[in-house]
Design a protein around this motif. Sequence first.
Motif, mmCIF file in Angstrom:
data_model
loop_
_atom_site.group_PDB
_atom_site.id
_atom_site.type_symbol
_atom_site.label_atom_id
_atom_site.label_comp_id
_atom_site.label_asym_id
_atom_site.label_seq_id
_atom_site.Cartn_x
_atom_site.Cartn_y
_atom_site.Cartn_z
ATOM 1 N N TYR A 117 0.838 -1.194 0.000
ATOM 2 C CA TYR A 117 0.000 0.000 0.000
ATOM 3 C C TYR A 117 0.877 1.249 0.000
ATOM 4 C CZ TYR A 117 1.060 0.333 5.002
ATOM 5 O OH TYR A 117 1.706 0.434 6.205
ATOM 6 N N THR A 118 0.250 2.391 -0.107
ATOM 7 C CA THR A 118 0.937 3.681 -0.053
ATOM 8 C C THR A 118 0.337 4.484 1.093
ATOM 9 O OG1 THR A 118 1.300 3.624 -2.432
ATOM 10 C CG2 THR A 118 1.509 5.775 -1.353
ATOM 11 N N THR A 119 1.212 5.013 1.957
ATOM 12 C CA THR A 119 0.728 5.826 3.078
ATOM 13 C C THR A 119 0.136 7.123 2.557
ATOM 14 O OG1 THR A 119 2.792 7.035 3.419
ATOM 15 C CG2 THR A 119 2.582 4.906 4.558
ATOM 16 N N ALA A 120 -0.586 7.839 3.405
ATOM 17 C CA ALA A 120 -1.171 9.121 3.017
ATOM 18 C C ALA A 120 -0.090 10.133 2.643
ATOM 19 C CB ALA A 120 -2.044 9.671 4.139
ATOM 20 N N ALA A 121 1.124 9.968 3.194
ATOM 21 C CA ALA A 121 2.233 10.866 2.876
ATOM 22 C C ALA A 121 2.936 10.487 1.579
ATOM 23 C CB ALA A 121 3.244 10.884 4.025
ATOM 24 N N GLY A 122 2.505 9.362 0.953
ATOM 25 C CA GLY A 122 3.069 8.965 -0.335
ATOM 26 C C GLY A 122 4.179 7.931 -0.255
ATOM 27 N N THR A 123 4.450 7.371 0.912
ATOM 28 C CA THR A 123 5.488 6.348 1.059
ATOM 29 C C THR A 123 4.920 4.998 0.645
ATOM 30 O OG1 THR A 123 6.459 7.542 2.905
ATOM 31 C CG2 THR A 123 7.068 5.233 2.682
ATOM 32 N N SER A 124 5.623 4.322 -0.253
ATOM 33 C CA SER A 124 5.205 3.002 -0.703
ATOM 34 C C SER A 124 5.695 1.955 0.288
ATOM 35 C CB SER A 124 5.789 2.729 -2.089
ATOM 36 O OG SER A 124 5.409 1.446 -2.532
ATOM 37 N N VAL A 125 4.792 1.066 0.698
ATOM 38 C CA VAL A 125 5.127 -0.004 1.630
ATOM 39 C C VAL A 125 4.819 -1.322 0.931
ATOM 40 C CG1 VAL A 125 4.627 -1.017 3.876
ATOM 41 C CG2 VAL A 125 4.539 1.463 3.596
ATOM 42 N N ASP A 126 5.842 -2.170 0.785
ATOM 43 C CA ASP A 126 5.669 -3.460 0.125
ATOM 44 C C ASP A 126 4.818 -4.394 0.969
ATOM 45 O OD1 ASP A 126 7.283 -2.734 -2.046
ATOM 46 O OD2 ASP A 126 9.098 -3.536 -1.110
ATOM 47 N N GLY A 127 4.133 -5.315 0.314
ATOM 48 C CA GLY A 127 3.391 -6.348 1.018
ATOM 49 C C GLY A 127 4.353 -7.222 1.804
ATOM 50 N N ARG A 128 3.890 -7.744 2.924
ATOM 51 C CA ARG A 128 4.776 -8.519 3.789
ATOM 52 C C ARG A 128 3.950 -9.358 4.753
ATOM 53 N NH1 ARG A 128 9.333 -6.167 7.993
ATOM 54 N NH2 ARG A 128 9.619 -8.142 9.061
ATOM 55 N N SER A 129 4.524 -10.472 5.190
ATOM 56 C CA SER A 129 3.923 -11.278 6.248
ATOM 57 C C SER A 129 4.685 -11.012 7.538
ATOM 58 C CB SER A 129 3.985 -12.769 5.908
ATOM 59 O OG SER A 129 3.082 -13.063 4.879
ATOM 60 N N TRP A 130 3.929 -10.789 8.603
ATOM 61 C CA TRP A 130 4.474 -10.489 9.920
ATOM 62 C C TRP A 130 4.091 -11.603 10.886
ATOM 63 C CZ3 TRP A 130 7.157 -5.922 10.768
ATOM 64 C CH2 TRP A 130 7.069 -4.960 9.762
ATOM 65 N N THR A 131 5.045 -12.077 11.668
ATOM 66 C CA THR A 131 4.730 -13.015 12.737
ATOM 67 C C THR A 131 3.986 -12.246 13.820
ATOM 68 O OG1 THR A 131 6.721 -14.297 12.275
ATOM 69 C CG2 THR A 131 5.721 -14.595 14.440
ATOM 70 N N VAL A 132 2.971 -12.869 14.388
ATOM 71 C CA VAL A 132 2.192 -12.251 15.459
ATOM 72 C C VAL A 132 2.700 -12.808 16.789
ATOM 73 C CG1 VAL A 132 -0.104 -11.981 16.452
ATOM 74 C CG2 VAL A 132 0.206 -11.912 13.966
ATOM 75 N N ARG A 133 3.169 -11.928 17.659
ATOM 76 C CA ARG A 133 3.727 -12.327 18.956
ATOM 77 C C ARG A 133 2.631 -12.680 19.954
ATOM 78 N NH1 ARG A 133 6.978 -7.786 21.479
ATOM 79 N NH2 ARG A 133 4.966 -7.070 22.225
ATOM 80 N N ALA A 134 1.522 -11.949 19.922
ATOM 81 C CA ALA A 134 0.457 -12.184 20.893
ATOM 82 C C ALA A 134 -0.894 -11.833 20.295
ATOM 83 C CB ALA A 134 0.698 -11.351 22.153
ATOM 84 N N VAL A 135 -1.904 -12.551 20.754
ATOM 85 C CA VAL A 135 -3.298 -12.292 20.403
ATOM 86 C C VAL A 135 -4.041 -12.227 21.740
ATOM 87 C CG1 VAL A 135 -5.333 -13.120 19.169
ATOM 88 C CG2 VAL A 135 -3.050 -13.600 18.258
ATOM 89 N N ASP A 136 -4.452 -11.031 22.136
ATOM 90 C CA ASP A 136 -5.053 -10.827 23.453
ATOM 91 C C ASP A 136 -6.409 -10.148 23.339
ATOM 92 O OD1 ASP A 136 -2.745 -11.759 24.891
ATOM 93 O OD2 ASP A 136 -1.790 -9.823 24.494
ATOM 94 N N ARG A 137 -7.308 -10.503 24.244
ATOM 95 C CA ARG A 137 -8.584 -9.799 24.317
ATOM 96 C C ARG A 137 -8.360 -8.486 25.063
ATOM 97 N NH1 ARG A 137 -14.474 -11.702 26.563
ATOM 98 N NH2 ARG A 137 -15.501 -9.719 26.113
ATOM 99 N N THR A 138 -8.910 -7.412 24.512
ATOM 100 C CA THR A 138 -8.864 -6.090 25.140
ATOM 101 C C THR A 138 -10.268 -5.517 25.057
ATOM 102 O OG1 THR A 138 -6.584 -5.843 24.364
ATOM 103 C CG2 THR A 138 -7.677 -3.852 25.099
ATOM 104 N N GLY A 139 -11.053 -5.699 26.108
ATOM 105 C CA GLY A 139 -12.444 -5.258 26.088
ATOM 106 C C GLY A 139 -13.218 -6.033 25.040
#
Length: 116
Positions: free
Chosen positions: A85-107
């Motif tokens: 995607y491209t940020t609102a400021a015009g910076t291009s960000v490549d697609g990527r997979s991120w490892t998720v460290r934690a999945v927590d309930r918050t409310g």
Amino acid sequence: MHPGEPPVRTPPAGSAGGRAYLAVCGHTHLFRGARCRIRGLADPGAFAAAPRPADLLLRFADDVVVEAELRTDGPTGAELAVAGYTTAAGTSVDGRSWTVRAVDRTGDDVELIVAG
């Protein structure tokens, strides 16, 4: 939608249930330690205890919305696959997979914490 939150401008991606969940992120991009809150889950406690695959729409702090997928069947546990995607400021960000460290309930939400 929470009070003061602008509507999602991108149509939901297809998913097994025909729905993509909104996940609000506190920055304009992801990084190690970044957090995103998934909203609108029917049972956030059950989802946090046993995460399952889900189509997401990530809304970043600059109101850019991008499609993503939470995957739970990988060898390292949960992963967040994010389209480029491209940020609102015009910076291009490549697609990527991120490892998720934690999945927590918050409310009423489920918070994902990115590991890297």
